[in-house]
Design a protein around this motif. Structure first.
Motif, PDB file in Angstrom:
ATOM      1  N   PRO A   4       0.820  -1.212   0.000  1.00  0.00           N
ATOM      2  CA  PRO A   4       0.000   0.000   0.000  1.00  0.00           C
ATOM      3  C   PRO A   4       0.861   1.273   0.000  1.00  0.00           C
ATOM      4  O   PRO A   4       1.984   1.290   0.500  1.00  0.00           O
ATOM      5  CB  PRO A   4      -0.796  -0.113   1.310  1.00  0.00           C
ATOM      6  CG  PRO A   4      -0.798  -1.568   1.637  1.00  0.00           C
ATOM      7  CD  PRO A   4       0.519  -2.088   1.144  1.00  0.00           C
ATOM      8  N   LEU A   5       0.286   2.306  -0.581  1.00  0.00           N
ATOM      9  CA  LEU A   5       0.920   3.623  -0.552  1.00  0.00           C
ATOM     10  C   LEU A   5       0.874   4.168   0.876  1.00  0.00           C
ATOM     11  O   LEU A   5      -0.048   3.870   1.632  1.00  0.00           O
ATOM     12  CB  LEU A   5       0.174   4.580  -1.483  1.00  0.00           C
ATOM     13  CG  LEU A   5       0.093   4.158  -2.958  1.00  0.00           C
ATOM     14  CD1 LEU A   5      -0.969   4.952  -3.690  1.00  0.00           C
ATOM     15  CD2 LEU A   5       1.458   4.335  -3.627  1.00  0.00           C
ATOM     16  N   VAL A   6       1.862   4.978   1.227  1.00  0.00           N
ATOM     17  CA  VAL A   6       1.907   5.601   2.558  1.00  0.00           C
ATOM     18  C   VAL A   6       1.945   7.117   2.401  1.00  0.00           C
ATOM     19  O   VAL A   6       2.786   7.648   1.667  1.00  0.00           O
ATOM     20  CB  VAL A   6       3.144   5.145   3.359  1.00  0.00           C
ATOM     21  CG1 VAL A   6       3.285   5.975   4.639  1.00  0.00           C
ATOM     22  CG2 VAL A   6       3.050   3.684   3.722  1.00  0.00           C
ATOM     23  N   LYS A   7       1.028   7.777   3.107  1.00  0.00           N
ATOM     24  CA  LYS A   7       1.040   9.242   3.171  1.00  0.00           C
ATOM     25  C   LYS A   7       1.197   9.652   4.634  1.00  0.00           C
ATOM     26  O   LYS A   7       0.417   9.238   5.481  1.00  0.00           O
ATOM     27  CB  LYS A   7      -0.255   9.819   2.596  1.00  0.00           C
ATOM     28  CG  LYS A   7      -0.333  11.346   2.668  1.00  0.00           C
ATOM     29  CD  LYS A   7      -1.495  11.848   1.799  1.00  0.00           C
ATOM     30  CE  LYS A   7      -1.704  13.337   2.005  1.00  0.00           C
ATOM     31  NZ  LYS A   7      -2.506  13.611   3.194  1.00  0.00           N
ATOM     32  N   ILE A   8       2.235  10.431   4.903  1.00  0.00           N
ATOM     33  CA  ILE A   8       2.440  11.001   6.231  1.00  0.00           C
ATOM     34  C   ILE A   8       2.030  12.472   6.130  1.00  0.00           C
ATOM     35  O   ILE A   8       2.592  13.220   5.322  1.00  0.00           O
ATOM     36  CB  ILE A   8       3.906  10.893   6.700  1.00  0.00           C
ATOM     37  CG1 ILE A   8       4.434   9.461   6.535  1.00  0.00           C
ATOM     38  CG2 ILE A   8       4.031  11.381   8.143  1.00  0.00           C
ATOM     39  CD1 ILE A   8       3.865   8.448   7.483  1.00  0.00           C
ATOM     40  N   CYS A   9       1.063  12.879   6.923  1.00  0.00           N
ATOM     41  CA  CYS A   9       0.471  14.201   6.758  1.00  0.00           C
ATOM     42  C   CYS A   9       0.754  15.089   7.973  1.00  0.00           C
ATOM     43  O   CYS A   9       1.011  14.608   9.073  1.00  0.00           O
ATOM     44  CB  CYS A   9      -1.036  14.067   6.547  1.00  0.00           C
ATOM     45  SG  CYS A   9      -1.755  15.509   5.734  1.00  0.00           S
ATOM     46  N   PRO A 192      -6.783  -1.634   1.349  1.00  0.00           N
ATOM     47  CA  PRO A 192      -6.854  -0.344   0.654  1.00  0.00           C
ATOM     48  C   PRO A 192      -5.590  -0.138  -0.177  1.00  0.00           C
ATOM     49  O   PRO A 192      -4.558  -0.780   0.065  1.00  0.00           O
ATOM     50  CB  PRO A 192      -6.924   0.671   1.802  1.00  0.00           C
ATOM     51  CG  PRO A 192      -6.199  -0.001   2.921  1.00  0.00           C
ATOM     52  CD  PRO A 192      -6.525  -1.465   2.791  1.00  0.00           C
ATOM     53  N   ASP A 193      -5.679   0.755  -1.150  1.00  0.00           N
ATOM     54  CA  ASP A 193      -4.511   1.031  -1.988  1.00  0.00           C
ATOM     55  C   ASP A 193      -3.466   1.852  -1.239  1.00  0.00           C
ATOM     56  O   ASP A 193      -2.292   1.871  -1.610  1.00  0.00           O
ATOM     57  CB  ASP A 193      -4.934   1.785  -3.255  1.00  0.00           C
ATOM     58  CG  ASP A 193      -5.960   1.001  -4.039  1.00  0.00           C
ATOM     59  OD1 ASP A 193      -5.668  -0.144  -4.426  1.00  0.00           O
ATOM     60  OD2 ASP A 193      -7.073   1.525  -4.259  1.00  0.00           O
ATOM     61  N   GLY A 194      -3.910   2.567  -0.208  1.00  0.00           N
ATOM     62  CA  GLY A 194      -2.969   3.383   0.546  1.00  0.00           C
ATOM     63  C   GLY A 194      -3.551   3.777   1.890  1.00  0.00           C
ATOM     64  O   GLY A 194      -4.757   3.634   2.141  1.00  0.00           O
ATOM     65  N   VAL A 195      -2.677   4.294   2.764  1.00  0.00           N
ATOM     66  CA  VAL A 195      -3.091   4.741   4.094  1.00  0.00           C
ATOM     67  C   VAL A 195      -2.466   6.100   4.365  1.00  0.00           C
ATOM     68  O   VAL A 195      -1.382   6.426   3.858  1.00  0.00           O
ATOM     69  CB  VAL A 195      -2.687   3.730   5.189  1.00  0.00           C
ATOM     70  CG1 VAL A 195      -3.530   2.474   5.100  1.00  0.00           C
ATOM     71  CG2 VAL A 195      -1.199   3.379   5.107  1.00  0.00           C
ATOM     72  N   ASP A 196      -3.156   6.884   5.186  1.00  0.00           N
ATOM     73  CA  ASP A 196      -2.764   8.266   5.465  1.00  0.00           C
ATOM     74  C   ASP A 196      -2.789   8.456   6.978  1.00  0.00           C
ATOM     75  O   ASP A 196      -3.793   8.148   7.624  1.00  0.00           O
ATOM     76  CB  ASP A 196      -3.768   9.201   4.775  1.00  0.00           C
ATOM     77  CG  ASP A 196      -3.452  10.676   4.955  1.00  0.00           C
ATOM     78  OD1 ASP A 196      -2.557  11.021   5.739  1.00  0.00           O
ATOM     79  OD2 ASP A 196      -4.125  11.494   4.304  1.00  0.00           O
TER      80      ASP A 196
END
Length: 221
Positions: A4-9, A192-196
């Motif tokens: 999965p893609l990873v987004k750090i916000c 999921p394709d990614g998580v944030d």
């Protein structure tokens, strides 16, 4: 299955960002909407420069987070900060999303708030966003900020959105209350394709490099 893609916000510190240079992160988010993690265009411009130093095969994409922005606000920010993507957390229309893509040549991530009480937003409403957005992000409904509540929603509500996103051939990212302790459960059960993540990798309201590393390792294995 791809990892999965990873987004750090919600990044605000150059030092923290520099300590993440070896992590396989796909998106770094900078919050321009009203928030305790809000940054100015000048701060974000300094932070974005760090992404060029990334030691993974490719730098993360820089994402600006907005809630119901005007075109002039976006023009001002994008003149100062070379963002790769704009994440829209308000009631922005499909036409507005298309206008942003065409005017500013950025990707558009559309966030949708999910409430445990209400039924999932009818997918018919999403149909107008077909071929307009580059990713869909689900976050827990928050009446004050629209998202960023630090609470999870019932993950099974993501499934119809996931079906829609796959038909559009765009990634579906899940946000809302994720931590190093629960992200594996989400990925295993719902793929999921990614998580944030934002508050889930903080200690005392500040990004915690140990928690960020744990989160990324659990997603990317």
């Amino acid at each position: 299955m791809n990892k999965p893609l990873v987004k750090i916000c919600g990044l605000q510190s150059v030092e923290v960002l520099k300590s993440m240079l070896q992590f396989p992160v796909d998106y770094i988010g900078f919050v321009f909407a009203k928030s305790k993690r809000q940054v100015t265009p000048a701060q974000a411009a300094e932070l974005v420069q760090v992404l060029d130093l990334w030691q993974q095969p490719q730098s993360p994409l820089s994402v600006g987070v907005f809630v119901n922005p005007g075109i002039e606000e976006l023009r001002t920010v994008l003149a100062a900060v070379p963002l790769d993507a704009v994440q829209l957390h308000g009631q922005e229309s499909a036409a507005f999303c298309r206008e942003i893509k065409e005017k500013f040549r950025v990707q558009v991530i559309k966030a949708v708030s999910v409430s445990d009480e209400a039924e999932a937003q009818p997918l018919q409403q999403l149909q107008s966003y077909s071929e307009t957005v580059d990713a869909l992000l689900l976050d827990t409904y928050d009446p004050l900020y629209g998202g960023g509540s630090g609470r999870t929603f019932a993950w099974d509500k993501a499934l119809p959105y996931q079906t829609w996103a796959r038909k559009q051939n765009i990634p579906l990212l899940v946000a809302g209350g994720l931590t190093p302790d629960n992200v594996t459960q989400l990925i295993t059960a719902y793929e999921p394709d990614g998580v944030d993540v934002s508050s889930g990798v903080e200690s005392g309201g500040v990004k915690d490099i140990v928690k960020i590393q744990a989160f990324v390792e659990r997603v990317k294995g």
